[in-house]
Design a protein around this motif. Structure first.
Motif, PDB file in Angstrom:
ATOM      1  N   SER A  22       0.824  -1.207   0.000  1.00 41.79           N
ATOM      2  CA  SER A  22       0.000   0.000   0.000  1.00 41.79           C
ATOM      3  C   SER A  22       0.856   1.254   0.000  1.00 41.79           C
ATOM      4  O   SER A  22       1.980   1.244   0.493  1.00 41.79           O
ATOM      5  CB  SER A  22      -0.873   0.039   1.260  1.00 41.79           C
ATOM      6  OG  SER A  22      -1.645  -1.114   1.367  1.00 41.79           O
ATOM      7  N   SER A  26      -2.446   7.213   3.517  1.00 44.81           N
ATOM      8  CA  SER A  26      -3.729   7.189   4.225  1.00 44.81           C
ATOM      9  C   SER A  26      -3.532   7.149   5.743  1.00 44.81           C
ATOM     10  O   SER A  26      -2.532   6.631   6.247  1.00 44.81           O
ATOM     11  CB  SER A  26      -4.579   6.003   3.777  1.00 44.81           C
ATOM     12  OG  SER A  26      -4.052   4.809   4.292  1.00 44.81           O
ATOM     13  N   ALA A  27      -4.510   7.689   6.447  1.00 42.23           N
ATOM     14  CA  ALA A  27      -4.441   7.744   7.907  1.00 42.23           C
ATOM     15  C   ALA A  27      -4.373   6.356   8.548  1.00 42.23           C
ATOM     16  O   ALA A  27      -3.565   6.148   9.465  1.00 42.23           O
ATOM     17  CB  ALA A  27      -5.623   8.533   8.462  1.00 42.23           C
ATOM     18  N   PRO A  28      -5.154   5.364   8.083  1.00 38.86           N
ATOM     19  CA  PRO A  28      -5.038   4.030   8.701  1.00 38.86           C
ATOM     20  C   PRO A  28      -3.655   3.407   8.528  1.00 38.86           C
ATOM     21  O   PRO A  28      -3.139   2.776   9.451  1.00 38.86           O
ATOM     22  CB  PRO A  28      -6.099   3.205   7.971  1.00 38.86           C
ATOM     23  CG  PRO A  28      -7.075   4.188   7.447  1.00 38.86           C
ATOM     24  CD  PRO A  28      -6.283   5.416   7.137  1.00 38.86           C
ATOM     25  N   ILE A  29      -3.044   3.607   7.365  1.00 33.64           N
ATOM     26  CA  ILE A  29      -1.697   3.061   7.133  1.00 33.64           C
ATOM     27  C   ILE A  29      -0.687   3.779   8.023  1.00 33.64           C
ATOM     28  O   ILE A  29       0.201   3.150   8.604  1.00 33.64           O
ATOM     29  CB  ILE A  29      -1.303   3.163   5.645  1.00 33.64           C
ATOM     30  CG1 ILE A  29      -2.240   2.341   4.775  1.00 33.64           C
ATOM     31  CG2 ILE A  29       0.147   2.749   5.438  1.00 33.64           C
ATOM     32  CD1 ILE A  29      -2.177   0.847   4.989  1.00 33.64           C
ATOM     33  N   LYS A  30      -0.830   5.089   8.154  1.00 34.73           N
ATOM     34  CA  LYS A  30       0.072   5.845   9.039  1.00 34.73           C
ATOM     35  C   LYS A  30      -0.042   5.344  10.477  1.00 34.73           C
ATOM     36  O   LYS A  30       0.966   5.204  11.171  1.00 34.73           O
ATOM     37  CB  LYS A  30      -0.247   7.336   8.976  1.00 34.73           C
ATOM     38  CG  LYS A  30       0.198   7.996   7.691  1.00 34.73           C
ATOM     39  CD  LYS A  30      -0.149   9.465   7.688  1.00 34.73           C
ATOM     40  CE  LYS A  30       0.255  10.115   6.366  1.00 34.73           C
ATOM     41  NZ  LYS A  30      -0.093  11.528   6.313  1.00 34.73           N
ATOM     42  N   ARG A  31      -1.269   5.059  10.939  1.00 36.78           N
ATOM     43  CA  ARG A  31      -1.462   4.533  12.292  1.00 36.78           C
ATOM     44  C   ARG A  31      -0.804   3.159  12.434  1.00 36.78           C
ATOM     45  O   ARG A  31      -0.171   2.860  13.446  1.00 36.78           O
ATOM     46  CB  ARG A  31      -2.946   4.452  12.637  1.00 36.78           C
ATOM     47  CG  ARG A  31      -3.558   5.789  13.013  1.00 36.78           C
ATOM     48  CD  ARG A  31      -4.930   5.630  13.642  1.00 36.78           C
ATOM     49  NE  ARG A  31      -5.914   5.067  12.732  1.00 36.78           N
ATOM     50  CZ  ARG A  31      -6.685   5.766  11.900  1.00 36.78           C
ATOM     51  NH1 ARG A  31      -6.588   7.077  11.873  1.00 36.78           N
ATOM     52  NH2 ARG A  31      -7.554   5.160  11.126  1.00 36.78           N
ATOM     53  N   MET A  32      -0.976   2.317  11.399  1.00 32.72           N
ATOM     54  CA  MET A  32      -0.347   0.989  11.434  1.00 32.72           C
ATOM     55  C   MET A  32       1.167   1.098  11.533  1.00 32.72           C
ATOM     56  O   MET A  32       1.801   0.368  12.298  1.00 32.72           O
ATOM     57  CB  MET A  32      -0.708   0.194  10.172  1.00 32.72           C
ATOM     58  CG  MET A  32      -2.074  -0.417  10.168  1.00 32.72           C
ATOM     59  SD  MET A  32      -2.443  -1.275   8.606  1.00 32.72           S
ATOM     60  CE  MET A  32      -1.108  -2.428   8.496  1.00 32.72           C
ATOM     61  N   ASN A  34       2.975   3.668  12.708  1.00 33.38           N
ATOM     62  CA  ASN A  34       3.349   4.182  14.033  1.00 33.38           C
ATOM     63  C   ASN A  34       3.245   3.099  15.102  1.00 33.38           C
ATOM     64  O   ASN A  34       4.125   2.978  15.957  1.00 33.38           O
ATOM     65  CB  ASN A  34       2.485   5.386  14.405  1.00 33.38           C
ATOM     66  CG  ASN A  34       2.864   6.618  13.616  1.00 33.38           C
ATOM     67  OD1 ASN A  34       4.004   6.762  13.178  1.00 33.38           O
ATOM     68  ND2 ASN A  34       1.915   7.519  13.425  1.00 33.38           N
ATOM     69  N   GLN A  35       2.186   2.305  15.057  1.00 28.09           N
ATOM     70  CA  GLN A  35       2.019   1.229  16.031  1.00 28.09           C
ATOM     71  C   GLN A  35       3.111   0.169  15.850  1.00 28.09           C
ATOM     72  O   GLN A  35       3.679  -0.320  16.827  1.00 28.09           O
ATOM     73  CB  GLN A  35       0.643   0.595  15.894  1.00 28.09           C
ATOM     74  CG  GLN A  35       0.361  -0.465  16.928  1.00 28.09           C
ATOM     75  CD  GLN A  35      -1.037  -1.033  16.816  1.00 28.09           C
ATOM     76  OE1 GLN A  35      -1.778  -0.728  15.889  1.00 28.09           O
ATOM     77  NE2 GLN A  35      -1.408  -1.867  17.761  1.00 28.09           N
TER      78      GLN A  35
END
Length: 83
Positions: A22, A26-32, A34-35
């Motif tokens: 990917s 996108s915000a969900p990928i950025k969160r993934m 960072n986590q």
């Protein structure tokens, strides 16, 4: 026999372990990402270049690459044609 693809700067990932490829915007990928960094599950293979794709492995680890997602998918397709 396992097949590997080049994800940039002579770094390789096993094709069978790839879940998704990917773009990182996108915000969900950025969160993934960072986590994964917080949990030491992130492998950065961009060698100082801008991250252009995030590769999610079946193990739950993330690989950050400086290669465009389209290029990685094209390399996977070429490997599948070689079989």
């Amino acid at each position: 026999m396992k097949q590997y693809i080049n994800v940039g700067t002579n770094s390789f990932v096993c094709v069978d372990s790839i879940e998704t490829v990917s773009p990182p915007e996108s915000a969900p990928i950025k969160r993934m990402v960072n986590q994964a960094k917080d949990e030491n599950r992130c492998i950065e293979l961009n060698y100082g270049k801008r991250v252009r794709s995030v590769i999610v492995l079946t193990s739950g680890k993330l690989v950050l690459s400086g290669v465009m997602p389209q290029t990685i998918v094209q390399r996977i397709a070429e490997k599948n044609c070689e079989k």
